[in-house]
Design an enzyme around this catalytic site. Structure first.
Site, PDB file in Angstrom:
ATOM      1  N   GLU A 248       0.929  -1.010   0.083  1.00  0.00           N
ATOM      2  CA  GLU A 248       0.011   0.071  -0.118  1.00  0.00           C
ATOM      3  C   GLU A 248       0.874   1.120  -0.077  1.00  0.00           C
ATOM      4  O   GLU A 248       1.861   1.436   0.655  1.00  0.00           O
ATOM      5  CB  GLU A 248      -0.952  -0.010   1.204  1.00  0.00           C
ATOM      6  CG  GLU A 248      -1.934  -1.293   1.245  1.00  0.00           C
ATOM      7  CD  GLU A 248      -2.823  -1.217   0.113  1.00  0.00           C
ATOM      8  OE1 GLU A 248      -2.981  -0.161  -0.469  1.00  0.00           O
ATOM      9  OE2 GLU A 248      -3.291  -2.407  -0.184  1.00  0.00           O
ATOM     10  N   CYS A 282      -2.697   8.234   4.027  1.00  0.00           N
ATOM     11  CA  CYS A 282      -2.666   7.941   2.861  1.00  0.00           C
ATOM     12  C   CYS A 282      -4.244   8.009   2.142  1.00  0.00           C
ATOM     13  O   CYS A 282      -4.601   8.065   0.875  1.00  0.00           O
ATOM     14  CB  CYS A 282      -2.408   6.230   2.589  1.00  0.00           C
ATOM     15  SG  CYS A 282      -3.260   5.091   3.455  1.00  0.00           S
TER      16      CYS A 282
END
Length: 483
Positions: A248, A282
């Site tokens: 990720e 994020c």
């Protein structure tokens, strides 16, 4: 001499080859602690111990493994105030967010404790006569977990919990910026009924310990959360050994405010999405795509709300945004302000270093207006309390702007129209879509991940995690004829 917090390797707490000092970004006079840095030899010892411990752990009974994960999660939730305070003290997010993160991290462990008992296989008849087929999942082996500093407990937990639940050993290298939270979680795990070497905490710099870890042939899988450049480097190293990877990475999430939206709701969602966690996440809403019909009203209220946000020491009651995590990050953020204005974006408010009662890395949340989607502030991840407003004329143009990015983690729409919400949900090219909600915030029982440069490999969280942490074995059985 300072009390040095040690690495946990092969069932022992060990001093390292050097130490680092961890400072509170809200108050640089507050030393959170001193933490050992592992040596290459210690990493090799952890890898060797993990291999044998994993075999022993995989043979544990299901309820015995379930009890271990449940105990970890239960203790974390019970100590959320204490551990959340520690997290906020070293990372800088407001105390409410720190406590919430630790509690949610505990829920990952209790969720996967239940998943231990749900590991069901399949069976079938072969196309050949008198042959049965058994399909089941087995542990992949030893997993390297490399976690970030922005959610030092939660992100690590949603990797460690399924790794253990599905029978794997763990080598954990946390971010060096937030070692205190990592050490606290490691202490909880180390007290459990697990084989020595099953779980290892190896603190150290990415260029030293991290690089050696991802290049090791003794690692069967790597789960990483961090930047795109580091992710590319890990993937390049892993492919040499055909090590499976789950990554990720970056994002450039958009919140699309349509001309039929509830503007007050849209502003609330934008403020929380862009500036929660000091914008250091994020899933942050760094692009605010707004239709012309509500643009001016939205911007006016957004600027008022941004200016009203209370910035301060993470442990001070009532603050809404804490400091940036480090001096390097603060300097990077201020450089983004200069880049944005240099390319023609108008800084309508904030984006400045703040002087507070304590010496820390404080910055006012900033909003760029009159931006285009071609500007660097809308193309690259800033990881800062900065958001940019992009004006569009129509729904179709807005959707096109949302999708015009190399990333694809989250996106959101604010609208009263069911038709628009449905169309957006089906056509936004992101792994996560929200409707009348912030782009941030995920549940632990469903998949999480993105597209493009945001993610690579199988999804995290929920039952989908088993696709990464297990490997499928198909067995054919010919039992013969009974006599």
């Amino acid at each position: 001499m300072a009390n040095v917090q040690k690495n946990y390797i092969a069932g022992e707490w060990l001093a390292g080859s050097s130490e680092i000092t961890n400072l509170n970004p809200s108050d640089l006079s507050d030393v959170v602690g001193t933490y050992a840095q592992a040596s290459a030899d210690q990493l090799d010892r952890a890898l060797e111990a993990a291999k044998s411990a994993q075999t022993e752990w995989a043979a544990y009974g299901l309820e015995r493994k379930q009890a271990v994960l449940n105990a970890i999660g239960t203790e974390m939730m019970a100590r959320a105030e204490e551990l959340g305070t520690l997290l906020s003290r070293e990372e800088g997010k407001p105390l409410a967010e720190g406590k919430g993160e630790v509690f949610r991290a505990g829920q990952f462990f209790t969720y996967y404790a239940a998943e231990v008992l749900r590991q069901l296989g399949e069976n079938a008849d072969s196309v050949r006569p008198d042959i049965e087929i058994d399909v089941r999942r087995e542990p992949v082996g030893t997993v390297a977990i490399i976690s970030p500093w922005n959610f030092p407990t939660a992100t690590a937990s949603w990797k460690i919990a399924p790794a253990l639940a599905y029978g794997n050993a763990v080598i954990w290298k946390p971010a060096n910026v937030t070692p205190a939270s990592a050490h606290a979680l490691a202490e909880i795990i180390a007290r459990q009924d697990i084989p020595k070497g099953l779980f290892n905490l190896v603190m150290g710099a990415g260029r030293d310990v991290g690089q050696r870890l991802v290049e090791s042939r003794d690692i069967d899988a790597i789960s990483f959360t961090g930047s795109v450049p580091v992710g590319r480097g890990i993937a390049a190293a892993a492919v040499q050994n055909f090590t499976r990877v789950q990554m990720e990475m970056g994002s450039k999430n958009a919140l699309f405010v349509t001309d039929d939206a509830d503007v007050d709701l849209a502003v609330t969602l934008a403020l929380g999405g862009a500036f929660g966690g000091t914008g250091q996440k994020c899933t942050a809403s760094s692009r605010l795509v707004v239709q012309a019909g509500v643009h001016d009203a939205f911007v006016e209220k957004l600027l008022a709300g941004t200016k009203a946000l209370k910035v301060g020491h993470a442990l001070t009651a009532g603050i809404q945004m804490g400091p940036v995590v480090s001096e390097d990050q603060l300097n990077e953020n201020l450089a983004w302000v200069e880049k944005g204005t240099a390319e023609g974006a108008e800084l309508a408010c904030g984006g400045e270093r703040l002087s507070m009662d304590t010496d820390g890395y404080f910055m006012s949340p900033g909003v760029f207006v009159n931006t285009t989607n071609s500007m660097a502030v809308n193309r690259l991840e800033m990881f800062a309390p900065l958001a940019a407003v992009i004006k569009v004329d129509s729904y179709d143009e807005g959707l096109s702007v949302v999708n015009d990015t190399n990333f694809g983690l989250t996106s959101g729409i604010v609208t009263r129209s069911l038709a628009r919400a449905t169309h957006f949900r089906r056509n936004a090219r992101t792994g996560v879509v929200t409707v009348n909600l912030p782009t941030a915030g995920t549940d632990y029982h469903v998949p999480f991940g993105g597209r493009g440069d945001s993610s690579y490999g199988p999804r995290e969280q929920g039952q989908t995690a088993r696709d990464f942490y297990t490997i499928v074995k198909t067995s054919y059985i010919a039992s013969g004829k009974p006599e």
